[in-house]
Write a protein that holds these residues in place. Structure first.
Motif, PDB file in Angstrom:
ATOM      1  N   ASP A 202      30.392  21.082 -34.997  1.00  0.00           N
ATOM      2  CA  ASP A 202      29.423  21.426 -33.975  1.00  0.00           C
ATOM      3  C   ASP A 202      28.047  20.934 -34.432  1.00  0.00           C
ATOM      4  O   ASP A 202      27.673  21.124 -35.603  1.00  0.00           O
ATOM      5  CB  ASP A 202      29.408  22.942 -33.767  1.00  0.00           C
ATOM      6  CG  ASP A 202      28.466  23.363 -32.658  1.00  0.00           C
ATOM      7  OD1 ASP A 202      28.929  23.559 -31.524  1.00  0.00           O
ATOM      8  OD2 ASP A 202      27.239  23.497 -32.931  1.00  0.00           O
ATOM      9  N   PRO A 203      27.263  20.287 -33.561  1.00  0.00           N
ATOM     10  CA  PRO A 203      25.990  19.713 -34.007  1.00  0.00           C
ATOM     11  C   PRO A 203      24.978  20.727 -34.512  1.00  0.00           C
ATOM     12  O   PRO A 203      24.073  20.373 -35.271  1.00  0.00           O
ATOM     13  CB  PRO A 203      25.470  18.979 -32.764  1.00  0.00           C
ATOM     14  CG  PRO A 203      26.213  19.579 -31.617  1.00  0.00           C
ATOM     15  CD  PRO A 203      27.536  19.984 -32.150  1.00  0.00           C
ATOM     16  N   VAL A 204      25.108  21.992 -34.130  1.00  0.00           N
ATOM     17  CA  VAL A 204      24.197  23.030 -34.601  1.00  0.00           C
ATOM     18  C   VAL A 204      24.859  23.899 -35.661  1.00  0.00           C
ATOM     19  O   VAL A 204      24.297  24.145 -36.730  1.00  0.00           O
ATOM     20  CB  VAL A 204      23.699  23.910 -33.431  1.00  0.00           C
ATOM     21  CG1 VAL A 204      22.886  25.108 -33.957  1.00  0.00           C
ATOM     22  CG2 VAL A 204      22.872  23.078 -32.467  1.00  0.00           C
TER      23      VAL A 204
ATOM     24  N   GLY B 217      23.454  33.170 -33.356  1.00  0.00           N
ATOM     25  CA  GLY B 217      22.099  33.194 -33.888  1.00  0.00           C
ATOM     26  C   GLY B 217      21.284  31.953 -33.624  1.00  0.00           C
ATOM     27  O   GLY B 217      20.050  31.959 -33.825  1.00  0.00           O
ATOM     28  N   TYR B 218      21.926  30.863 -33.169  1.00  0.00           N
ATOM     29  CA  TYR B 218      21.218  29.600 -32.999  1.00  0.00           C
ATOM     30  C   TYR B 218      21.530  28.967 -31.649  1.00  0.00           C
ATOM     31  O   TYR B 218      21.617  27.744 -31.520  1.00  0.00           O
ATOM     32  CB  TYR B 218      21.571  28.646 -34.143  1.00  0.00           C
ATOM     33  CG  TYR B 218      21.172  29.189 -35.497  1.00  0.00           C
ATOM     34  CD1 TYR B 218      19.946  28.882 -36.068  1.00  0.00           C
ATOM     35  CD2 TYR B 218      22.021  30.055 -36.197  1.00  0.00           C
ATOM     36  CE1 TYR B 218      19.574  29.405 -37.300  1.00  0.00           C
ATOM     37  CE2 TYR B 218      21.654  30.581 -37.425  1.00  0.00           C
ATOM     38  CZ  TYR B 218      20.435  30.252 -37.970  1.00  0.00           C
ATOM     39  OH  TYR B 218      20.059  30.782 -39.188  1.00  0.00           O
ATOM     40  N   GLY B 219      21.706  29.798 -30.632  1.00  0.00           N
ATOM     41  CA  GLY B 219      21.992  29.296 -29.314  1.00  0.00           C
ATOM     42  C   GLY B 219      23.471  29.096 -29.075  1.00  0.00           C
ATOM     43  O   GLY B 219      24.312  29.376 -29.937  1.00  0.00           O
TER      44      GLY B 219
ATOM     45  N   GLY C 224      32.638  22.077 -25.082  1.00  0.00           N
ATOM     46  CA  GLY C 224      33.923  21.626 -25.618  1.00  0.00           C
ATOM     47  C   GLY C 224      34.225  22.101 -27.015  1.00  0.00           C
ATOM     48  O   GLY C 224      35.193  21.633 -27.619  1.00  0.00           O
ATOM     49  N   ALA C 225      33.418  23.018 -27.567  1.00  0.00           N
ATOM     50  CA  ALA C 225      33.661  23.510 -28.921  1.00  0.00           C
ATOM     51  C   ALA C 225      35.032  24.164 -29.011  1.00  0.00           C
ATOM     52  O   ALA C 225      35.426  24.943 -28.143  1.00  0.00           O
ATOM     53  CB  ALA C 225      32.574  24.493 -29.326  1.00  0.00           C
ATOM     54  N   MET C 226      35.743  23.848 -30.079  1.00  0.00           N
ATOM     55  CA  MET C 226      37.092  24.379 -30.309  1.00  0.00           C
ATOM     56  C   MET C 226      37.046  25.273 -31.541  1.00  0.00           C
ATOM     57  O   MET C 226      36.556  24.860 -32.595  1.00  0.00           O
ATOM     58  CB  MET C 226      38.077  23.226 -30.517  1.00  0.00           C
ATOM     59  CG  MET C 226      38.156  22.294 -29.326  1.00  0.00           C
ATOM     60  SD  MET C 226      39.066  20.749 -29.677  1.00  0.00           S
ATOM     61  CE  MET C 226      37.833  19.848 -30.623  1.00  0.00           C
ATOM     62  N   LEU C 227      37.575  26.492 -31.414  1.00  0.00           N
ATOM     63  CA  LEU C 227      37.481  27.483 -32.473  1.00  0.00           C
ATOM     64  C   LEU C 227      38.861  27.791 -33.043  1.00  0.00           C
ATOM     65  O   LEU C 227      39.859  27.790 -32.320  1.00  0.00           O
ATOM     66  CB  LEU C 227      36.852  28.773 -31.941  1.00  0.00           C
ATOM     67  CG  LEU C 227      35.451  28.636 -31.339  1.00  0.00           C
ATOM     68  CD1 LEU C 227      35.031  29.940 -30.684  1.00  0.00           C
ATOM     69  CD2 LEU C 227      34.453  28.241 -32.416  1.00  0.00           C
TER      70      LEU C 227
ATOM     71  N   ASN D 226      20.154  20.485 -37.549  1.00  0.00           N
ATOM     72  CA  ASN D 226      19.498  21.283 -36.515  1.00  0.00           C
ATOM     73  C   ASN D 226      19.170  22.700 -36.987  1.00  0.00           C
ATOM     74  O   ASN D 226      18.696  23.515 -36.204  1.00  0.00           O
ATOM     75  CB  ASN D 226      20.389  21.350 -35.266  1.00  0.00           C
ATOM     76  CG  ASN D 226      20.467  20.011 -34.548  1.00  0.00           C
ATOM     77  OD1 ASN D 226      19.444  19.393 -34.261  1.00  0.00           O
ATOM     78  ND2 ASN D 226      21.677  19.548 -34.281  1.00  0.00           N
ATOM     79  N   GLN D 227      19.436  22.996 -38.245  1.00  0.00           N
ATOM     80  CA  GLN D 227      19.090  24.286 -38.840  1.00  0.00           C
ATOM     81  C   GLN D 227      18.109  24.022 -39.993  1.00  0.00           C
ATOM     82  O   GLN D 227      18.431  24.181 -41.159  1.00  0.00           O
ATOM     83  CB  GLN D 227      20.359  25.008 -39.328  1.00  0.00           C
ATOM     84  CG  GLN D 227      21.311  25.394 -38.198  1.00  0.00           C
ATOM     85  CD  GLN D 227      22.648  25.910 -38.712  1.00  0.00           C
ATOM     86  OE1 GLN D 227      23.240  25.345 -39.628  1.00  0.00           O
ATOM     87  NE2 GLN D 227      23.127  26.991 -38.106  1.00  0.00           N
ATOM     88  N   MET D 228      16.907  23.599 -39.629  1.00  0.00           N
ATOM     89  CA  MET D 228      15.948  23.127 -40.616  1.00  0.00           C
ATOM     90  C   MET D 228      15.487  24.222 -41.566  1.00  0.00           C
ATOM     91  O   MET D 228      15.214  23.962 -42.742  1.00  0.00           O
ATOM     92  CB  MET D 228      14.745  22.491 -39.909  1.00  0.00           C
ATOM     93  CG  MET D 228      15.105  21.213 -39.147  1.00  0.00           C
ATOM     94  SD  MET D 228      15.994  20.012 -40.179  1.00  0.00           S
ATOM     95  CE  MET D 228      14.756  19.667 -41.429  1.00  0.00           C
TER      96      MET D 228
END
Length: 516
Positions: free
Chosen positions: A184-186, A235-237, A242-245, A339-341
């Protein structure tokens, strides 16, 4: 969905497999599959005489009137006496080489150590997080055994992680059948439910269960616990479209070094991706990219066999579960993304005399500890009901995937794992387990319906070690019978035989599995 159907590859001929098995090597480079080899092992090739002896020892059992030779010692000379307490999985291999007991003890200390965030006055233990799932290896692998699923709202999920990925177009060209996914990008590849001070945890795991009744022969019934999972308080949106868990509980730790020592060719010899023999079983190898060797090799560890060696599995867990850097995963922020700076900008514990938050010597002793956690001896293997259950196990078709025994490679530098007859009851291959167990999240070559066959050795001691029954990849099954009843796909026919067989046969089957 395009990620649920695997592409197929051309199976090597049985002549190629037989030659590879005899020599103790990998597949020919001429096949369509990259040579998985055994780069992690220093192998002394088998002689033709040894290959013939091994073939005779591994022949399928036909006599169920008594235990097979050496069956009481599932790990060969490494087998230890079965303890009757919660420490049954925490013993060193019985044949641990002289002078290595101190390494095992040191590795155990690091495995159990609680890590703290940086900066800290405890320099040897800092580097945790900033985002993490646990502070110690043992927090998830309770007493070196299995983790457990949350029983419901409010119960701890510390021994369960939630993997995440999204569709991708990047496919390695050297591994056929690879299914393209990306983190996931975030949130990265795994959701962390804890954070060090000043940071927000990524989520809280919500779980709900539905009870499903299953009618069995003889008027008996069973109840299956069907889970539903929720990503609460992100916690970060939101997660990416399409995220698969995929929820995963921590597996037991015993016998890992022996599984690592099985020649790749011997595992590949059990493949039948096109079901050429018509038995409904079509296991496939998980070929993965090794970080340590920078090449494609056979995957053996993890619920989808996504990791090739004990060392890489150890480093992966330090990075993903605790955010701790190592020579194999040098990033000090673990699974934090670009994306989690705030996470990436947090202070880490690397840069002192260790170089990494866990340096090579420390990683090696944790690996040594993990590689040498012993398999306990069988209990009651000669009892009439156990022997009857063993016959039922084989006649029902369970042994097609839960392959009883292997002989490990003859190794020049690992005497505790060298040339042992072992009984893990697994082929270490990927199998389609049906819709009921599907996580619908591909991983490498594994589709969203495929799982590695879990080794069964020690399964009868699970409740004694962990304090509860928690089976399958997400711990949904509360008993061995429930785990069997969740089987589908390639295992649907054996499962249906278990449902319809006379109750005494079913009870004997469970008794046999409890003896492992």
């Amino acid at each position: 969905m395009r990620f649920s159907t695997p592409r197929r590859w051309t199976r090597p001929s049985k002549a190629v497999l037989a030659a590879a098995l005899c020599l103790g090597g990998g597949l020919s480079a001429a096949t369509t599959l990259p040579d998985p080899g055994d780069p992690h092992l220093t192998v002394i090739p088998r002689t033709a005489e040894e290959a013939a002896r091994i073939a005779a020892v591994l022949a399928p059992v036909t006599d169920f009137s008594a235990p097979e030779p050496f069956e009481a010692r599932p790990a060969g000379a490494a087998t230890v006496r079965a303890r009757r307490d919660a420490e049954a999985f925490s013993q060193p291999s019985a044949n641990l080489e002289a002078g290595r007991a101190a390494d095992f003890t040191l590795g155990r200390g690091l495995f159990r150590k609680l890590w703290v965030s940086s900066p800290s006055s405890t320099l040897a233990s800092d580097g945790l997080g900033p985002l993490y799932n646990a502070r110690a290896c043992r927090s998830c692998h309770v007493k070196d055994g299995r983790g457990h699923a949350p029983d419901g709202p409010g119960d701890s999920a510390v021994s369960m992680v939630l993997r995440v990925s999204v569709p991708s177009d990047e496919v390695p060209t050297d591994i056929p059948d690879w299914i393209a996914t990306a983190p996931d990008p975030v949130y990265g590849a795994q959701l962390q439910d804890f954070a060090t001070p000043g940071h927000a945890a990524e989520f809280r795991l919500g779980v709900r269960y539905e009870e499903i009744a299953v009618a069995l022969s003889g008027g008996e019934t069973a109840s299956l616990r069907k889970p539903s999972y929720d990503v609460e308080s992100p916690g970060y949106g939101p997660l990416a479209p399409g995220a698969m868990l995929s929820p995963r509980v921590a597996p037991q730790m015993i016998g890992l070094g022996l599984l690592e020592a099985i020649p790749a060719a011997d595992i590949l010899a059990h493949e039948d991706p096109e079901d050429a023999d018509g038995d409904g079983i079509s296991g496939r190898a998980a070929i993965v990219r090794s970080v340590a060797f920078d090449r494609s090799v056979l995957g053996r560890f993890g619920w989808k066999a996504g990791v090739p060696t004990v060392s890489e599995q150890t480093a992966f867990a330090f990075a993903g579960d605790m955010g701790i850097s190592s020579p194999l995963h040098p990033a000090i922020w673990g699974d934090c993304t670009a994306n989690q700076m705030a996470c990436r900008g947090a202070p880490g514990g690397a840069g002192d005399a260790r170089g990494f938050e866990i340096d090579r010597p420390a990683l090696d002793v944790v690996t040594f500890y993990s590689r040498n956690l012993a398999v306990p001896a069988r209990r009651g293997e000669g009892e009439p009901e156990v022997l009857h259950g063993k016959r039922v196990f084989h006649e029902t078709g369970c042994a097609a995937c839960h392959v009883p025994k292997f002989v490990t490679a003859r190794l020049a530098d690992r005497p505790a794992q060298s040339f042992q007859l072992i009984w893990p009851y697994s082929d270490l291959l990927l199998h389609d387990m049906g819709d009921g167990l599907a996580d619908n999240r591909p991983e490498g070559r594994a589709t969203g319906r495929e799982w590695r066959t879990a080794p069964l050795w020690g399964i009868g001691l699970t409740e004694r070690v962990s304090g509860n029954g928690s089976y399958l990849h997400d711990g949904r099954a509360r008993s061995i019978l429930e785990a069997i009843l969740w089987h589908g796909g390639e295992a649907a026919a054996p499962r249906d035989r278990v449902i319809s067989m006379p109750p005494p046969d079913r009870a004997a089957l469970i008794r046999f599995l409890e003896s492992l």
